[in-house]
Design a protein around this motif. Structure first.
Motif, PDB file in Angstrom:
ATOM      1  N   ILE A 101      40.803  24.926  42.061  1.00  0.00           N
ATOM      2  CA  ILE A 101      41.888  25.083  41.087  1.00  0.00           C
ATOM      3  C   ILE A 101      41.649  24.183  39.880  1.00  0.00           C
ATOM      4  O   ILE A 101      41.773  24.605  38.725  1.00  0.00           O
ATOM      5  CB  ILE A 101      43.258  24.766  41.723  1.00  0.00           C
ATOM      6  CG1 ILE A 101      43.679  25.890  42.681  1.00  0.00           C
ATOM      7  CG2 ILE A 101      44.330  24.566  40.647  1.00  0.00           C
ATOM      8  CD1 ILE A 101      44.983  25.636  43.402  1.00  0.00           C
ATOM      9  N   VAL A 102      41.290  22.926  40.152  1.00  0.00           N
ATOM     10  CA  VAL A 102      41.071  21.975  39.054  1.00  0.00           C
ATOM     11  C   VAL A 102      39.898  22.430  38.190  1.00  0.00           C
ATOM     12  O   VAL A 102      39.987  22.457  36.950  1.00  0.00           O
ATOM     13  CB  VAL A 102      40.823  20.564  39.606  1.00  0.00           C
ATOM     14  CG1 VAL A 102      40.438  19.612  38.476  1.00  0.00           C
ATOM     15  CG2 VAL A 102      42.075  20.047  40.309  1.00  0.00           C
ATOM     16  N   LEU A 103      38.791  22.802  38.815  1.00  0.00           N
ATOM     17  CA  LEU A 103      37.616  23.222  38.057  1.00  0.00           C
ATOM     18  C   LEU A 103      37.869  24.551  37.341  1.00  0.00           C
ATOM     19  O   LEU A 103      37.472  24.734  36.186  1.00  0.00           O
ATOM     20  CB  LEU A 103      36.404  23.345  38.990  1.00  0.00           C
ATOM     21  CG  LEU A 103      35.946  22.055  39.682  1.00  0.00           C
ATOM     22  CD1 LEU A 103      34.759  22.335  40.587  1.00  0.00           C
ATOM     23  CD2 LEU A 103      35.578  20.992  38.648  1.00  0.00           C
ATOM     24  N   HIS A 117      39.946  14.744  35.658  1.00  0.00           N
ATOM     25  CA  HIS A 117      40.477  15.810  36.508  1.00  0.00           C
ATOM     26  C   HIS A 117      39.510  16.104  37.657  1.00  0.00           C
ATOM     27  O   HIS A 117      39.900  16.168  38.826  1.00  0.00           O
ATOM     28  CB  HIS A 117      40.703  17.085  35.691  1.00  0.00           C
ATOM     29  CG  HIS A 117      41.774  16.963  34.657  1.00  0.00           C
ATOM     30  ND1 HIS A 117      41.618  17.400  33.369  1.00  0.00           N
ATOM     31  CD2 HIS A 117      43.022  16.440  34.715  1.00  0.00           C
ATOM     32  CE1 HIS A 117      42.722  17.174  32.680  1.00  0.00           C
ATOM     33  NE2 HIS A 117      43.589  16.577  33.479  1.00  0.00           N
ATOM     34  N   ALA A 118      38.232  16.297  37.290  1.00  0.00           N
ATOM     35  CA  ALA A 118      37.216  16.599  38.296  1.00  0.00           C
ATOM     36  C   ALA A 118      37.012  15.424  39.250  1.00  0.00           C
ATOM     37  O   ALA A 118      36.910  15.601  40.470  1.00  0.00           O
ATOM     38  CB  ALA A 118      35.898  16.961  37.616  1.00  0.00           C
ATOM     39  N   ALA A 119      36.965  14.201  38.698  1.00  0.00           N
ATOM     40  CA  ALA A 119      36.773  13.014  39.543  1.00  0.00           C
ATOM     41  C   ALA A 119      37.938  12.836  40.510  1.00  0.00           C
ATOM     42  O   ALA A 119      37.748  12.511  41.690  1.00  0.00           O
ATOM     43  CB  ALA A 119      36.620  11.765  38.672  1.00  0.00           C
ATOM     44  N   ILE A 235      46.981  18.668  37.546  1.00  0.00           N
ATOM     45  CA  ILE A 235      47.637  17.639  38.363  1.00  0.00           C
ATOM     46  C   ILE A 235      48.080  18.226  39.695  1.00  0.00           C
ATOM     47  O   ILE A 235      47.903  17.616  40.761  1.00  0.00           O
ATOM     48  CB  ILE A 235      48.835  17.030  37.618  1.00  0.00           C
ATOM     49  CG1 ILE A 235      48.356  16.263  36.381  1.00  0.00           C
ATOM     50  CG2 ILE A 235      49.625  16.105  38.537  1.00  0.00           C
ATOM     51  CD1 ILE A 235      49.488  15.688  35.546  1.00  0.00           C
ATOM     52  N   ILE A 236      48.645  19.435  39.656  1.00  0.00           N
ATOM     53  CA  ILE A 236      49.088  20.089  40.890  1.00  0.00           C
ATOM     54  C   ILE A 236      47.908  20.299  41.827  1.00  0.00           C
ATOM     55  O   ILE A 236      47.986  20.036  43.030  1.00  0.00           O
ATOM     56  CB  ILE A 236      49.777  21.434  40.581  1.00  0.00           C
ATOM     57  CG1 ILE A 236      51.091  21.202  39.835  1.00  0.00           C
ATOM     58  CG2 ILE A 236      50.033  22.217  41.873  1.00  0.00           C
ATOM     59  CD1 ILE A 236      51.735  22.483  39.329  1.00  0.00           C
ATOM     60  N   ALA A 277      43.684  12.142  38.203  1.00  0.00           N
ATOM     61  CA  ALA A 277      43.995  13.467  37.669  1.00  0.00           C
ATOM     62  C   ALA A 277      45.218  13.424  36.757  1.00  0.00           C
ATOM     63  O   ALA A 277      45.321  14.207  35.810  1.00  0.00           O
ATOM     64  CB  ALA A 277      44.229  14.456  38.810  1.00  0.00           C
ATOM     65  N   ALA A 278      46.146  12.516  37.055  1.00  0.00           N
ATOM     66  CA  ALA A 278      47.383  12.418  36.273  1.00  0.00           C
ATOM     67  C   ALA A 278      47.291  11.383  35.158  1.00  0.00           C
ATOM     68  O   ALA A 278      48.300  10.996  34.576  1.00  0.00           O
ATOM     69  CB  ALA A 278      48.548  12.072  37.205  1.00  0.00           C
ATOM     70  N   LEU A 279      46.072  10.942  34.827  1.00  0.00           N
ATOM     71  CA  LEU A 279      45.885   9.896  33.821  1.00  0.00           C
ATOM     72  C   LEU A 279      46.567  10.199  32.482  1.00  0.00           C
ATOM     73  O   LEU A 279      47.249   9.332  31.922  1.00  0.00           O
ATOM     74  CB  LEU A 279      44.386   9.663  33.603  1.00  0.00           C
ATOM     75  CG  LEU A 279      43.986   8.382  32.863  1.00  0.00           C
ATOM     76  CD1 LEU A 279      44.524   7.147  33.572  1.00  0.00           C
ATOM     77  CD2 LEU A 279      42.456   8.312  32.747  1.00  0.00           C
ATOM     78  N   PRO A 280      46.454  11.441  31.953  1.00  0.00           N
ATOM     79  CA  PRO A 280      47.142  11.731  30.684  1.00  0.00           C
ATOM     80  C   PRO A 280      48.660  11.594  30.789  1.00  0.00           C
ATOM     81  O   PRO A 280      49.321  11.164  29.844  1.00  0.00           O
ATOM     82  CB  PRO A 280      46.738  13.176  30.381  1.00  0.00           C
ATOM     83  CG  PRO A 280      45.505  13.413  31.182  1.00  0.00           C
ATOM     84  CD  PRO A 280      45.669  12.582  32.409  1.00  0.00           C
ATOM     85  N   LEU A 281      49.204  11.966  31.951  1.00  0.00           N
ATOM     86  CA  LEU A 281      50.647  11.851  32.149  1.00  0.00           C
ATOM     87  C   LEU A 281      51.079  10.389  32.109  1.00  0.00           C
ATOM     88  O   LEU A 281      52.088  10.044  31.473  1.00  0.00           O
ATOM     89  CB  LEU A 281      51.035  12.491  33.480  1.00  0.00           C
ATOM     90  CG  LEU A 281      52.519  12.446  33.860  1.00  0.00           C
ATOM     91  CD1 LEU A 281      53.359  13.185  32.824  1.00  0.00           C
ATOM     92  CD2 LEU A 281      52.729  13.039  35.247  1.00  0.00           C
TER      93      LEU A 281
END
Length: 288
Positions: A101-103, A117-119, A235-236, A277-281
């Motif tokens: 889903i992330v990729l 996101h990938a990491a 993120i989900i 994955a939620a770093l931007p948030l």
């Protein structure tokens, strides 16, 4: 709100293992038929409460193929994979869907895949591997290639359903009621062909079946649909790796499993992955 609702599905899926274990010896397809029937009734009750008419089910064939293929296809492939390969290896392969889903989100309109996101998804996968294997070795054998392939198709099915649902963002989540009804019918047909009927034997087992239909095999699909359509799908996807960890913690709390070092290590990996994955948030929250 969409992201929160999407993650609430993950919280409900954390109850899947415990409730399934408490439902007795009901065969998989029979259990799917029973629980998806309950899920259908949940959807119909919600529609009636809001005054939603049956016209919501008048959707293009592509919507129905995607929805029914996602719900029934995932469960059918997962059950088949477990019958044709060892549970640990099959489950680990099937649980590649959050990573997919992330990729895969990179090809969606308005989405951009970043390194974190990938990491984050890869850290989550490592944590899920610890949970599934209990910290032991993974032994893939050529004797179970067919089962591994089914598990891979299982992961692709759910990730594809989740990603493509975003392309039908204007379709209301009430239509999931129809997906659940069709899945219940198909599961019943599969049960009659492949399984012998075994009913729950105690009130506790019936209660477990009911709770399965209300939450992990019911309400979870409605909020997941809304989440992947309107929330932050990256993120989900990454946070979905919390499901096997939370499921194991629920089993520990219920006395069905023991706390181990592998569980602690998995908790650290999955938490770090979700935070990445939620770093931007987090950055947006700090600015405000």
């Amino acid at each position: 709100m969409g992201t929160i609702l999407g993650f609430s599905a993950v919280l409900m899926w954390a109850l899947l293992a415990l409730l399934t274990a408490r439902s007795g010896a009901v065969p998989p397809f029979q259990l799917a038929a029973m629980t998806f029937l309950i899920a259908t009734l949940v959807g119909l009750a919600a529609m009636k409460a809001r005054g939603t008419g049956m016209a919501v089910f008048r959707q293009p064939p592509a919507v129905w193929i995607l929805g029914v293929g996602g719900l029934f296809g995932y469960h059918a492939l997962y059950f088949a994979a477990l019958r044709n390969a060892p549970a640990a290896e099959a489950s680990l392969i099937a649980y590649l869907w959050p990573l997919f889903i992330v990729l895969g989100s990179a090809v969606l309109p308005g989405e951009r895949l970043r390194w974190f996101h990938a990491a984050g998804a890869l850290l989550g996968l490592a944590g899920a591997a610890l949970i599934v294997t209990g910290g032991g070795a993974i032994a893939f054998s050529p004797d179970y290639v067919f089962g591994y392939a089914l598990a891979g198709l299982c992961a692709l099915t759910w990730s594809s359903y989740s990603l493509l649902s975003r392309r039908f963002g204007s379709v209301p989540s009430d239509v999931v009621t129809g997906f659940c009804a069709a899945t219940a019918v198909l599961a019943l047909v599969a049960h009659l062909i492949f399984e012998a009927t075994v009913w729950p034997q105690t009130s506790g087992e019936w209660l477990a079946v009911l709770l399965l239909g209300l939450m992990p095999v019911g309400g979870a699909f409605y909020v997941w649909d809304h989440g992947v359509k309107h929330g932050n799908i990256q993120i989900i996807g990454a946070s979905s790796y919390a499901a096997p960890l939370l499921s194991t913690l629920v089993l520990v709390a219920a006395g069905e499993a023991a706390m181990t070092g592998a569980i602690v290590a998995a908790a650290v990996l999955i938490t770090l992955g979700a935070c990445l994955a939620a770093l931007p948030l987090f950055r947006r929250l700090l600015r405000h």
